[in-house]
Design a protein around this motif. Structure first.
Motif, PDB file in Angstrom:
ATOM      1  N   VAL A  84       0.804  -1.262   0.024  1.00 57.39           N
ATOM      2  CA  VAL A  84       0.132   0.001  -0.115  1.00 57.39           C
ATOM      3  C   VAL A  84       0.767   1.285   0.063  1.00 57.39           C
ATOM      4  CG1 VAL A  84      -1.903   1.352   1.086  1.00 57.39           C
ATOM      5  CG2 VAL A  84      -1.946  -0.984   1.074  1.00 57.39           C
ATOM      6  N   ARG A  85       1.853   1.226   0.805  1.00 61.06           N
ATOM      7  CA  ARG A  85       2.755   2.480   0.813  1.00 61.06           C
ATOM      8  C   ARG A  85       3.524   2.621  -0.503  1.00 61.06           C
ATOM      9  NH1 ARG A  85       5.640   0.773   4.381  1.00 61.06           N
ATOM     10  NH2 ARG A  85       7.406  -0.397   3.434  1.00 61.06           N
ATOM     11  N   ASN A  86       3.831   1.772  -1.120  1.00 62.37           N
ATOM     12  CA  ASN A  86       4.508   1.979  -2.368  1.00 62.37           C
ATOM     13  C   ASN A  86       3.573   1.976  -3.633  1.00 62.37           C
ATOM     14  OD1 ASN A  86       7.029   1.540  -1.117  1.00 62.37           O
ATOM     15  ND2 ASN A  86       6.817  -0.693  -1.362  1.00 62.37           N
ATOM     16  N   THR A  87       2.123   1.984  -3.578  1.00 60.06           N
ATOM     17  CA  THR A  87       1.524   2.282  -4.557  1.00 60.06           C
ATOM     18  C   THR A  87       0.391   3.235  -4.262  1.00 60.06           C
ATOM     19  OG1 THR A  87      -0.124   0.250  -3.848  1.00 60.06           O
ATOM     20  CG2 THR A  87       1.915  -0.149  -5.360  1.00 60.06           C
ATOM     21  N   LEU A  88      -0.612   2.961  -3.492  1.00 68.45           N
ATOM     22  CA  LEU A  88      -1.854   3.601  -3.176  1.00 68.45           C
ATOM     23  C   LEU A  88      -1.399   4.959  -2.307  1.00 68.45           C
ATOM     24  CD1 LEU A  88      -4.673   3.274  -3.808  1.00 68.45           C
ATOM     25  CD2 LEU A  88      -5.205   2.600  -1.289  1.00 68.45           C
ATOM     26  N   GLU A  89      -0.630   4.749  -1.694  1.00 69.48           N
ATOM     27  CA  GLU A  89      -0.161   5.939  -0.794  1.00 69.48           C
ATOM     28  C   GLU A  89       0.910   6.890  -1.425  1.00 69.48           C
ATOM     29  OE1 GLU A  89       1.459   5.019   2.893  1.00 69.48           O
ATOM     30  OE2 GLU A  89      -0.537   4.107   3.755  1.00 69.48           O
ATOM     31  N   LEU A  90       1.476   6.389  -2.410  1.00 70.30           N
ATOM     32  CA  LEU A  90       2.347   7.188  -3.351  1.00 70.30           C
ATOM     33  C   LEU A  90       1.327   8.027  -4.483  1.00 70.30           C
ATOM     34  CD1 LEU A  90       5.516   5.374  -3.949  1.00 70.30           C
ATOM     35  CD2 LEU A  90       5.205   7.340  -2.285  1.00 70.30           C
ATOM     36  N   ARG A  91       0.110   7.554  -4.480  1.00 72.23           N
ATOM     37  CA  ARG A  91      -0.662   8.264  -5.761  1.00 72.23           C
ATOM     38  C   ARG A  91      -0.480   7.929  -7.024  1.00 72.23           C
ATOM     39  NH1 ARG A  91      -4.366  11.722  -3.299  1.00 72.23           N
ATOM     40  NH2 ARG A  91      -3.924  12.063  -0.981  1.00 72.23           N
ATOM     41  N   VAL A  92       0.342   6.857  -7.248  1.00 70.17           N
ATOM     42  CA  VAL A  92       0.477   6.468  -8.605  1.00 70.17           C
ATOM     43  C   VAL A  92      -0.598   5.525  -9.119  1.00 70.17           C
ATOM     44  CG1 VAL A  92       3.354   6.586  -8.516  1.00 70.17           C
ATOM     45  CG2 VAL A  92       2.023   4.241  -7.663  1.00 70.17           C
ATOM     46  N   CYS A  93      -1.230   4.970  -8.311  1.00 73.50           N
ATOM     47  CA  CYS A  93      -2.649   4.390  -8.873  1.00 73.50           C
ATOM     48  C   CYS A  93      -3.653   4.761  -7.643  1.00 73.50           C
ATOM     49  CB  CYS A  93      -2.334   2.920  -8.562  1.00 73.50           C
ATOM     50  SG  CYS A  93      -1.515   2.048  -7.319  1.00 73.50           S
ATOM     51  N   ASP A  94      -4.953   4.437  -8.107  1.00 73.29           N
ATOM     52  CA  ASP A  94      -5.990   5.001  -7.262  1.00 73.29           C
ATOM     53  C   ASP A  94      -6.905   3.625  -6.692  1.00 73.29           C
ATOM     54  OD1 ASP A  94      -5.490   7.522  -8.052  1.00 73.29           O
ATOM     55  OD2 ASP A  94      -6.269   7.008 -10.105  1.00 73.29           O
ATOM     56  N   VAL A  95      -6.812   2.591  -6.809  1.00 70.07           N
ATOM     57  CA  VAL A  95      -7.686   1.602  -6.268  1.00 70.07           C
ATOM     58  C   VAL A  95      -7.051   0.132  -6.313  1.00 70.07           C
ATOM     59  CG1 VAL A  95      -8.803   0.824  -8.659  1.00 70.07           C
ATOM     60  CG2 VAL A  95     -10.120   0.443  -6.524  1.00 70.07           C
ATOM     61  N   MET A  96      -7.244  -0.526  -4.983  1.00 69.40           N
ATOM     62  CA  MET A  96      -6.873  -1.990  -4.981  1.00 69.40           C
ATOM     63  C   MET A  96      -8.290  -2.636  -5.313  1.00 69.40           C
ATOM     64  SD  MET A  96      -4.239  -1.502  -1.671  1.00 69.40           S
ATOM     65  CE  MET A  96      -4.328  -3.485  -1.438  1.00 69.40           C
ATOM     66  N   ILE A  97      -8.454  -3.716  -6.105  1.00 63.43           N
ATOM     67  CA  ILE A  97      -9.721  -4.463  -6.259  1.00 63.43           C
ATOM     68  C   ILE A  97      -9.839  -5.483  -5.396  1.00 63.43           C
ATOM     69  CG2 ILE A  97     -10.843  -5.772  -8.038  1.00 63.43           C
ATOM     70  CD1 ILE A  97     -10.043  -2.997  -9.039  1.00 63.43           C
ATOM     71  N   GLY A  98      -9.006  -6.045  -4.427  1.00 67.17           N
ATOM     72  CA  GLY A  98      -9.397  -6.980  -3.377  1.00 67.17           C
ATOM     73  C   GLY A  98      -8.612  -6.583  -2.305  1.00 67.17           C
ATOM     74  N   VAL A  99      -9.446  -6.254  -1.266  1.00 65.37           N
ATOM     75  CA  VAL A  99      -9.025  -5.966   0.263  1.00 65.37           C
ATOM     76  C   VAL A  99     -10.132  -6.565   1.139  1.00 65.37           C
ATOM     77  CG1 VAL A  99      -8.390  -4.106   1.681  1.00 65.37           C
ATOM     78  CG2 VAL A  99      -7.960  -4.056  -0.663  1.00 65.37           C
ATOM     79  N   VAL A 100      -9.474  -7.061   1.972  1.00 64.72           N
ATOM     80  CA  VAL A 100     -10.388  -7.759   3.069  1.00 64.72           C
ATOM     81  C   VAL A 100     -11.243  -6.442   3.947  1.00 64.72           C
ATOM     82  CG1 VAL A 100      -8.995  -7.832   4.808  1.00 64.72           C
ATOM     83  CG2 VAL A 100     -10.631  -9.482   4.805  1.00 64.72           C
ATOM     84  N   ALA A 101     -12.293  -6.620   4.239  1.00 60.94           N
ATOM     85  CA  ALA A 101     -13.139  -5.653   4.879  1.00 60.94           C
ATOM     86  C   ALA A 101     -12.335  -5.182   6.297  1.00 60.94           C
ATOM     87  CB  ALA A 101     -14.746  -5.822   5.275  1.00 60.94           C
ATOM     88  N   GLY A 102     -12.194  -4.134   6.707  1.00 60.54           N
ATOM     89  CA  GLY A 102     -11.589  -3.710   7.814  1.00 60.54           C
ATOM     90  C   GLY A 102      -9.966  -3.720   7.975  1.00 60.54           C
ATOM     91  N   TYR A 103      -9.728  -3.697   6.572  1.00 60.87           N
ATOM     92  CA  TYR A 103      -7.792  -3.498   6.535  1.00 60.87           C
ATOM     93  C   TYR A 103      -7.627  -2.121   7.070  1.00 60.87           C
ATOM     94  CZ  TYR A 103      -3.357  -3.759   4.456  1.00 60.87           C
ATOM     95  OH  TYR A 103      -2.086  -3.725   3.934  1.00 60.87           O
ATOM     96  N   ASP A 104      -6.889  -1.830   7.700  1.00 64.15           N
ATOM     97  CA  ASP A 104      -6.701  -0.593   8.270  1.00 64.15           C
ATOM     98  C   ASP A 104      -5.925   0.470   7.420  1.00 64.15           C
ATOM     99  OD1 ASP A 104      -7.930  -1.187  10.736  1.00 64.15           O
ATOM    100  OD2 ASP A 104      -6.208  -1.801  11.668  1.00 64.15           O
TER     101      ASP A 104
END
Length: 280
Positions: A84-104
């Motif tokens: 997450v830190r190297n992808t979503l948080e760097l704003r190089v992409c915008d969505v992860m398609i599969g994430v367990v509910a409640g993932y912090d």
């Protein structure tokens, strides 16, 4: 004295201004227009995703991009610690398609499917169990991925646990595929694996293996999970759009999941028949 006060106020104003600028840079306003659907994904992680677009998350991403009317692009990274830190948080992409509910580490959308751990055995196996507490597991060699929920109850019932690593670079290793192959070859008596993995790999053995979703398990292990999509916090409009997409196209999503032999549960945790919908 007044001059000193004025100087201090000026310094404070500049500092506050710089803080505000830094905050704006770190947390820019939510984008309202998207020129592409930018997906964070693992490039070698079937049945979920791969760079050839063969996973069910690839198929769902294609459906989303079509609905948005924009091209689909990916940022590929092994789904290990720091993903997450190297992808979503760097704003190089915008969505992860599969994430367990409640993932912090992300903001969860509504779930788009629900599945459960399953027992995988050979068709001719005498091991027939719907609960991890079943004494039939005693003395049996059972494959389990390390640190997953089935591990403790299987040990409690006396199973001889064959462990497979949890966090691996998927470009190098495929532990679940190895666990399924060991069942097929008789190295282990069975394996208890996350449903989407169990269903996909068991169906692709020759001959196919038997999959028993553990919906009636009475151990203290949590075996069924709701799966969402993950977006950054502070993006409510994007989350709302994805929730609307899931609601409108749930039937098509369910059909894709069934093509990959994912055991689907309904909202009450009951196993869905193949012709039913609403698996979230």
């Amino acid at each position: 004295m007044r001059a000193a006060c004025r100087s201090m106020l000026q310094v404070l104003a500049v500092a506050l201004g710089l803080t505000a600028v830094a905050a704006a840079v770190a947390n820019p306003p939510e984008r309202q227009e998207r020129e592409a659907l930018r997906v964070c994904a693992d490039g070698n992680n079937l049945p979920f995703s791969n760079q050839a677009g063969e996973g069910f998350e690839n198929r769902i991403a294609e459906l989303m991009a079509e609905d948005l009317g924009v091209p689909l692009t990916y940022v590929w990274a092994p789904q290990v610690m720091g993903f997450v830190r190297n992808t979503l948080e760097l704003r190089v992409c915008d969505v992860m398609i599969g994430v367990v509910a409640g993932y912090d580490f992300v903001q969860n959308t509504n779930p788009y499917y629900r599945s459960v751990y399953a027992l995988v055995v050979r068709e001719d196996s005498e091991l027939d169990a719907a609960r991890l507490s079943d004494p039939v597991f005693a003395g049996r060699r059972i494959g389990v991925v390390a640190e997953t929920p089935p591990l403790v109850p299987l040990r409690r019932t006396g199973a001889r646990v064959q462990g497979y690593p949890l966090m691996v670079d998927t470009r190098v290793r495929a532990p679940v595929r190895d666990a399924i192959a060991d069942v097929a070859e008789g190295v282990t008596d069975g394996a208890v694996l996350w449903g989407p993995l169990a269903g996909y790999y068991a169906a692709r053995q020759d001959p196919p293996l038997k999959v028993v979703p553990l919906v009636d398990d009475d151990s203290d292990a949590t075996l069924d999970y709701r799966i969402t999509m993950g977006v950054r916090r502070g993006e409510p409009h994007w989350k709302d759009w994805i929730n609307d997409f899931i609601e409108r196209r749930q039937g098509e999503i369910d059909a894709i999941l069934r093509e990959y032999d994912v055991p689907l549960l309904d909202r009450r945790g009951r196993l869905l028949d193949t012709d039913e919908g609403d698996g979230a």
